[in-house]
Design a protein around this motif. Structure first.
Motif, mmCIF file in Angstrom:
data_model
loop_
_atom_site.group_PDB
_atom_site.id
_atom_site.type_symbol
_atom_site.label_atom_id
_atom_site.label_comp_id
_atom_site.label_asym_id
_atom_site.label_seq_id
_atom_site.Cartn_x
_atom_site.Cartn_y
_atom_site.Cartn_z
ATOM 1 N N ASP A 77 77.574 98.944 56.095
ATOM 2 C CA ASP A 77 76.602 99.209 54.231
ATOM 3 C C ASP A 77 75.221 97.889 54.571
ATOM 4 N N ALA A 78 75.595 97.428 55.456
ATOM 5 C CA ALA A 78 74.872 95.571 55.888
ATOM 6 C C ALA A 78 73.731 96.566 57.867
ATOM 7 N N PRO A 79 73.237 97.166 57.775
ATOM 8 C CA PRO A 79 73.290 97.444 59.114
ATOM 9 C C PRO A 79 72.336 96.409 59.753
ATOM 10 N N HIS A 80 71.648 95.362 59.564
ATOM 11 C CA HIS A 80 71.068 94.081 59.707
ATOM 12 C C HIS A 80 72.004 93.231 60.597
ATOM 13 N N LEU A 81 73.525 93.327 59.354
ATOM 14 C CA LEU A 81 74.648 92.211 59.940
ATOM 15 C C LEU A 81 75.227 92.886 61.093
ATOM 16 N N ILE A 82 75.269 94.193 61.673
ATOM 17 C CA ILE A 82 76.505 94.860 62.569
ATOM 18 C C ILE A 82 75.308 94.228 63.370
ATOM 19 N N LYS A 83 74.069 93.902 64.187
ATOM 20 C CA LYS A 83 73.676 93.302 65.330
ATOM 21 C C LYS A 83 74.686 91.956 65.781
ATOM 22 N N TRP A 84 74.698 91.909 64.462
ATOM 23 C CA TRP A 84 75.098 89.727 64.686
ATOM 24 C C TRP A 84 76.474 89.970 65.286
ATOM 25 N N GLN A 85 77.290 90.451 64.788
ATOM 26 C CA GLN A 85 78.415 90.973 64.694
ATOM 27 C C GLN A 85 78.961 91.221 66.223
ATOM 28 N N ARG A 86 78.038 91.711 66.671
ATOM 29 C CA ARG A 86 78.355 92.234 67.948
ATOM 30 C C ARG A 86 77.601 90.880 69.038
ATOM 31 N N LEU A 87 76.732 90.999 68.933
ATOM 32 C CA LEU A 87 75.944 89.760 69.305
ATOM 33 C C LEU A 87 77.523 88.298 68.889
ATOM 34 N N VAL A 88 77.691 88.325 68.246
ATOM 35 C CA VAL A 88 78.491 87.227 68.001
ATOM 36 C C VAL A 88 79.828 87.428 68.746
ATOM 37 N N GLN A 89 80.598 88.604 68.586
ATOM 38 C CA GLN A 89 81.945 88.780 69.005
ATOM 39 C C GLN A 89 82.628 88.313 70.101
ATOM 40 N N PRO A 90 81.938 88.224 70.709
ATOM 41 C CA PRO A 90 82.924 87.633 72.415
ATOM 42 C C PRO A 90 83.446 85.677 72.230
ATOM 43 N N LEU A 91 82.047 84.954 71.284
ATOM 44 C CA LEU A 91 81.847 84.100 71.054
ATOM 45 C C LEU A 91 83.648 83.678 70.078
ATOM 46 N N TRP A 92 83.246 84.750 69.277
ATOM 47 C CA TRP A 92 84.073 84.525 68.031
ATOM 48 C C TRP A 92 85.339 84.807 68.428
ATOM 49 N N ARG A 93 85.897 86.062 69.446
ATOM 50 C CA ARG A 93 87.583 86.394 69.861
ATOM 51 C C ARG A 93 87.845 84.963 70.389
ATOM 52 N N TYR A 94 86.479 84.366 71.360
ATOM 53 C CA TYR A 94 87.157 83.080 72.637
ATOM 54 C C TYR A 94 87.747 82.042 70.994
ATOM 55 N N MET A 95 87.300 82.078 70.302
ATOM 56 C CA MET A 95 87.285 80.690 69.467
ATOM 57 C C MET A 95 88.409 81.399 68.348
ATOM 58 N N CYS A 96 88.925 82.377 68.253
ATOM 59 C CA CYS A 96 89.647 82.692 66.263
ATOM 60 C C CYS A 96 90.120 83.614 66.702
ATOM 61 N N GLY A 97 90.770 83.773 67.952
ATOM 62 C CA GLY A 97 92.692 84.475 69.179
ATOM 63 C C GLY A 97 92.285 85.276 68.930
ATOM 64 N N ASN A 98 91.178 85.915 69.009
ATOM 65 C CA ASN A 98 91.071 87.600 69.319
ATOM 66 C C ASN A 98 90.597 88.084 68.610
ATOM 67 N N CYS A 99 89.855 87.594 67.238
ATOM 68 C CA CYS A 99 89.515 88.477 65.954
ATOM 69 C C CYS A 99 87.793 88.717 66.373
ATOM 70 N N HIS A 100 87.944 90.502 66.474
ATOM 71 C CA HIS A 100 86.316 90.707 66.348
ATOM 72 C C HIS A 100 86.471 91.292 65.165
ATOM 73 N N THR A 101 84.603 90.607 65.631
ATOM 74 C CA THR A 101 84.143 90.294 63.978
ATOM 75 C C THR A 101 83.338 92.022 63.273
ATOM 76 N N ALA A 102 83.656 92.714 64.915
ATOM 77 C CA ALA A 102 82.322 94.646 64.736
ATOM 78 C C ALA A 102 83.582 95.583 64.587
ATOM 79 N N ARG A 103 84.759 95.522 64.068
ATOM 80 C CA ARG A 103 85.198 96.552 64.366
ATOM 81 C C ARG A 103 85.672 97.615 63.321
ATOM 82 N N ASP A 104 85.591 98.554 63.629
ATOM 83 C CA ASP A 104 85.495 99.668 62.083
ATOM 84 C C ASP A 104 86.671 100.756 62.260
#
Ligand SMILES: C[S@@+](CC[C@H](N)C(=O)[O-])C[C@H]1O[C@@H](n2cnc3c(N)ncnc32)[C@H](O)[C@@H]1O
Length: 208
Positions: free
Chosen positions: A144-171
């Protein structure tokens, strides 16, 4: 065991405190208020859901593959009266339980962290009895917030590394539906107290 997983376990409860107070504790309580029968929880972490299970459930198996988390989980189980609860080490992608063995499976903030949500959901479906239910709270792709999706995808690799494989952009809603579950309830929420990348959340119950 990696240093990162040690620190993640040690500081998990403290890092979640603000969000628990703002919304998560209430959501956990609402989600689990009428759960029943034989219950499996996957990725239980330190046992944050423990206070919210009704006394009336028949059996509770809390499964946590990460050993530091599991040590803290065991401590919390020992402090919980009732004696219906056991800790297991199964990973959601290979659950060590027979087919059709649970009435309910609980997943809160876990399907973001598994390697393959499709494999995990296939396993959840396998261990649920026919008509059994998946109870979930998961942070998800910001549909419901397309502007946020691009950031969720961009940050995902670093977030996964820092936060126990947590994916920010999962449907996760789509993964649950694709696995053949039918939603009985599905709420689309925003977690206050969480960074905006992991604020969009779904909460509900899906039937096998
Ligand atoms: C963000 S924590 C959530 C913990 C807890 N469910 C809660 O609601 O606070 C994610 C948990 O999922 C676990 N996890 C990661 N991969 C997993 C997998 N393949 N199977 C089961 N649990 C997994 C982690 O070890 C961690 O305890």
């Amino acid at each position: 065991m990696s240093v990162r997983s040690y620190f993640m376990a040690k500081y998990y409860d403290a890092s979640m405190k603000k969000m628990e107070r703002a919304c998560l504790s209430r959501w956990r309580s609402e989600l689990l208020s009428d759960i029943s029968g034989d219950v499996l929880e996957i990725g239980s972490g330190t046992g944050a859901n423990l206070p919210y299970y009704p006394q009336s459930i028949h059996r509770l198996v809390l499964s946590e593959p990460e050993s530091h988390m599991r040590d803290l989980l065991r401590q919390h189980i020992n402090q919980t009266p009732g004696g219906k609860c056991t800790a297991e080490s199964s990973s959601a992608d290979k659950l060590s339980f027979p087919d059709n063995s649970f009435d309910s499976v609980v997943s809160t903030l876990v399907l973001c962290s598994v390697d393959s949500p499709d494999t995990a959901l296939h396993e959840i479906k396998r261990v649920l009895k026919p008509g059994g239910k998946l109870y979930f709270i998961e942070h998800v792709l910001a549909k419901d917030a397309p502007h946020l999706i691009k950031w969720q995808r961009l940050v995902q690799p670093l977030w996964r590394y820092m936060c126990g494989n947590c994916h920010t952009a999962r449907d996760t809603e789509r993964h649950i539906s694709d696995a053949g579950f039918t939603f009985e309830t599905l709420e689309k929420l925003h977690a206050s107290g969480a960074p905006s990348l992991v604020s969009p959340t779904i909460k509900g119950v899906a039937k096998r």
